[in-house]
Design a protein around this motif. Structure first.
Motif, PDB file in Angstrom:
ATOM      1  N   ASN A 182      27.481  -1.988 -40.051  1.00 38.43           N
ATOM      2  CA  ASN A 182      26.780  -2.983 -40.881  1.00 38.43           C
ATOM      3  C   ASN A 182      25.266  -2.762 -40.928  1.00 38.43           C
ATOM      4  O   ASN A 182      24.547  -3.488 -41.612  1.00 38.43           O
ATOM      5  N   ILE A 183      24.795  -1.736 -40.222  1.00 41.89           N
ATOM      6  CA  ILE A 183      23.363  -1.450 -40.141  1.00 41.89           C
ATOM      7  C   ILE A 183      23.058  -0.166 -40.908  1.00 41.89           C
ATOM      8  O   ILE A 183      23.663   0.878 -40.675  1.00 41.89           O
ATOM      9  N   GLU A 184      22.117  -0.256 -41.841  1.00 41.52           N
ATOM     10  CA  GLU A 184      21.790   0.851 -42.736  1.00 41.52           C
ATOM     11  C   GLU A 184      20.358   1.328 -42.479  1.00 41.52           C
ATOM     12  O   GLU A 184      19.423   0.529 -42.485  1.00 41.52           O
ATOM     13  N   PHE A 185      20.203   2.630 -42.280  1.00 41.90           N
ATOM     14  CA  PHE A 185      18.889   3.238 -42.096  1.00 41.90           C
ATOM     15  C   PHE A 185      18.433   3.821 -43.431  1.00 41.90           C
ATOM     16  O   PHE A 185      19.059   4.725 -43.974  1.00 41.90           O
ATOM     17  N   LEU A 186      17.317   3.309 -43.936  1.00 42.80           N
ATOM     18  CA  LEU A 186      16.832   3.726 -45.245  1.00 42.80           C
ATOM     19  C   LEU A 186      15.705   4.743 -45.157  1.00 42.80           C
ATOM     20  O   LEU A 186      15.305   5.306 -46.187  1.00 42.80           O
ATOM     21  N   GLY A 187      15.177   4.990 -43.957  1.00 47.13           N
ATOM     22  CA  GLY A 187      14.080   5.933 -43.823  1.00 47.13           C
ATOM     23  C   GLY A 187      12.817   5.426 -44.508  1.00 47.13           C
ATOM     24  O   GLY A 187      12.685   4.253 -44.845  1.00 47.13           O
ATOM     25  N   TYR A 188      11.895   6.363 -44.719  1.00 44.46           N
ATOM     26  CA  TYR A 188      10.663   6.006 -45.427  1.00 44.46           C
ATOM     27  C   TYR A 188      10.987   5.683 -46.880  1.00 44.46           C
ATOM     28  O   TYR A 188      11.774   6.370 -47.529  1.00 44.46           O
ATOM     29  N   GLN A 189      10.377   4.620 -47.413  1.00 49.51           N
ATOM     30  CA  GLN A 189      10.559   4.223 -48.800  1.00 49.51           C
ATOM     31  C   GLN A 189       9.193   3.988 -49.445  1.00 49.51           C
ATOM     32  O   GLN A 189       8.273   3.503 -48.784  1.00 49.51           O
ATOM     33  N   PRO A 190       9.044   4.316 -50.736  1.00 50.68           N
ATOM     34  CA  PRO A 190       7.773   4.052 -51.421  1.00 50.68           C
ATOM     35  C   PRO A 190       7.498   2.556 -51.512  1.00 50.68           C
ATOM     36  O   PRO A 190       8.410   1.727 -51.407  1.00 50.68           O
ATOM     37  N   ASP A 191       6.234   2.226 -51.715  1.00 54.53           N
ATOM     38  CA  ASP A 191       5.789   0.833 -51.684  1.00 54.53           C
ATOM     39  C   ASP A 191       6.593  -0.073 -52.610  1.00 54.53           C
ATOM     40  O   ASP A 191       6.951  -1.200 -52.239  1.00 54.53           O
ATOM     41  N   GLU A 192       6.871   0.407 -53.829  1.00 58.50           N
ATOM     42  CA  GLU A 192       7.559  -0.465 -54.789  1.00 58.50           C
ATOM     43  C   GLU A 192       8.984  -0.775 -54.352  1.00 58.50           C
ATOM     44  O   GLU A 192       9.498  -1.882 -54.586  1.00 58.50           O
ATOM     45  N   VAL A 193       9.631   0.177 -53.688  1.00 59.49           N
ATOM     46  CA  VAL A 193      10.998  -0.051 -53.188  1.00 59.49           C
ATOM     47  C   VAL A 193      10.965  -1.019 -52.013  1.00 59.49           C
ATOM     48  O   VAL A 193      11.815  -1.918 -51.901  1.00 59.49           O
ATOM     49  N   VAL A 194       9.979  -0.846 -51.131  1.00 59.27           N
ATOM     50  CA  VAL A 194       9.811  -1.765 -49.993  1.00 59.27           C
ATOM     51  C   VAL A 194       9.640  -3.197 -50.490  1.00 59.27           C
ATOM     52  O   VAL A 194      10.286  -4.132 -49.995  1.00 59.27           O
ATOM     53  N   ALA A 195       8.771  -3.378 -51.485  1.00 57.67           N
ATOM     54  CA  ALA A 195       8.509  -4.714 -52.019  1.00 57.67           C
ATOM     55  C   ALA A 195       9.777  -5.341 -52.585  1.00 57.67           C
ATOM     56  O   ALA A 195      10.054  -6.531 -52.372  1.00 57.67           O
ATOM     57  N   GLN A 196      10.577  -4.540 -53.262  1.00 54.31           N
ATOM     58  CA  GLN A 196      11.812  -5.049 -53.862  1.00 54.31           C
ATOM     59  C   GLN A 196      12.831  -5.414 -52.785  1.00 54.31           C
ATOM     60  O   GLN A 196      13.470  -6.480 -52.844  1.00 54.31           O
ATOM     61  N   LEU A 197      12.976  -4.553 -51.785  1.00 56.30           N
ATOM     62  CA  LEU A 197      13.947  -4.813 -50.716  1.00 56.30           C
ATOM     63  C   LEU A 197      13.600  -6.075 -49.941  1.00 56.30           C
ATOM     64  O   LEU A 197      14.481  -6.888 -49.620  1.00 56.30           O
ATOM     65  N   ILE A 198      12.324  -6.254 -49.624  1.00 60.14           N
ATOM     66  CA  ILE A 198      11.921  -7.425 -48.849  1.00 60.14           C
ATOM     67  C   ILE A 198      12.045  -8.695 -49.682  1.00 60.14           C
ATOM     68  O   ILE A 198      12.482  -9.741 -49.187  1.00 60.14           O
TER      69      ILE A 198
END
Length: 360
Positions: free
Chosen positions: A247-263
């Motif tokens: 149930n735990i997913e490692f996404l690694g480094y993500q660009p700023d726009e993806v981080v903002a969307q995920l959060i």
């Protein structure tokens, strides 16, 4: 007309992107003429960043084969390496320090100010290299005793300190017997916007290093069997992946726009570390995402318990599990407006004004 002062920015190391690096970028926007010195620079981690095309002056440590991935192992060599930088031609030196950057030598007429993330945590607190509060071994104790002797002497080279939080200002007073003004780091809150449609997953954003205690978050969420997305990379990633449930997913480094969307779409943001400040916790609130945080360090200044998030008392999986269960029972009590209003206190604009006054 007077020319701009010759200015040097000194940073401990630049191994990967993080909050400290974004603070450096904000400072360079104010003082683009500053030359940047650092012990170790992982250039590949900074493509498409404001320093991608800037010449970065490094130390001999940067040439060692494992320096960019395991730079903390080089701590015993760092004091002598930082003292080798030749800063004679500069009028102003600003050190951005969490270890040794404030230990640079300067001419008598040069003003040296230190923006301090923390006095080196492994020397001045009971935290161990694995992020726990266990006893240090005899060899490490000897290394830290020698480091503290050097560190105390190095602080005499600094004319004025600033700290990233009230907690760090107190730590500077305790370790160095020096006062420090508080300048909160810049948070790009304008990148984040609340999303009315939140998902059913939790999220954390962190470098995957031992003291961030992602291992604790993984153990708790493996037992809870709740969806968790981990954003970030680091030397601990493989070890952590081996411990994680499906149930735990490692996404690694993500660009700023993806981080903002995920959060912005997450149910809640989780932080188990004792953060010196905790930029990611503020970013989460700017995105309207409530925070579940360990009740210590920067979280005490950035999260309002019961309003913009919840605290857990002990740095244990059981305590975090209890907090998540309490959170799930009260998630409807958190309002976007409370979180975004609180985040405004830590805007980049506030940093810019305060940092400019500090540098003078």
């Amino acid at each position: 007309m007077n020319s701009k002062p010759r200015m040097a920015f000194v940073v401990d190391a630049l191994p990967a992107m993080g909050g400290g690096e974004k603070t450096l970028f904000a400072a360079l926007e104010l003082f683009p003429q500053a030359d940047v010195f650092t012990l170790i620079y992982n250039k590949n981690a900074f493509t498409s960043t404001p320093i991608a095309d800037k010449q970065i002056i490094t130390s001999y440590l940067d040439k060692l084969p494992f320096a960019q991935t395991h730079h903390r192992l080089l701590l015993p060599l760092m004091p002598s390496a930082i003292e080798r930088f030749d800063l004679c031609k500069y009028d102003v030196i600003v050190s951005f320090s969490y270890a040794v950057a404030h230990g640079v030598h300067a001419n008598n007429g040069t003003r040296h100010i230190s923006y301090t993330y923390t006095p080196m945590r492994y020397a001045w607190s009971d935290i161990n290299l694995d992020g726990t509060h266990s006893h240090k071994n005899a060899m490490l104790n000897l290394v830290m005793d020698n480091f503290r002797t050097w560190d105390k002497a190095a602080t005499s080279r600094v004319h004025e300190f600033a700290a990233i939080s009230q907690g760090i200002a107190k730590r500077i007073q305790s370790a160095y017997q020096r006062e420090a003004r508080v300048i909160y780091p810049p948070v790009e809150i304008e990148r984040f916007h609340p999303n009315g449609q939140r998902g059913d997953y939790f999220v954390t954003l962190s470098r995957l290093v031992a003291h961030k205690r992602i291992d604790l978050v993984i153990e708790a969420f493996s037992k809870l069997n709740l969806s968790l997305k981990i954003i970030g990379d680091g030397p601990e990633r493989k070890r952590l992946q081996r411990r994680a449930a499906p149930n735990i997913e490692f996404l690694g480094y993500q660009p700023d726009e993806v981080v903002a969307q995920l959060i912005s779409k997450a149910r809640g943001f989780v932080c188990a570390a004792e953060e010196d400040f905790g930029i990611a916790m503020v970013e989460a609130q700017a995105a309207g995402c409530p925070v579940i945080a360990y009740k210590a360090g920067g979280a005490l200044e950035t999260v309002i318990d019961g309003v913009t998030g919840l605290f857990f008392e002990e740095q244990t999986p059981a305590s975090l599990i209890d907090a998540v269960e309490r959170f799930n029972g009260s998630v409807h009590c958190f309002h976007h407006s409370d979180m975004t209003d609180n985040a405004q206190r830590f805007s980049k604009q506030h940093f810019t004004k305060s940092f400019q006054e500090f540098v003078g």
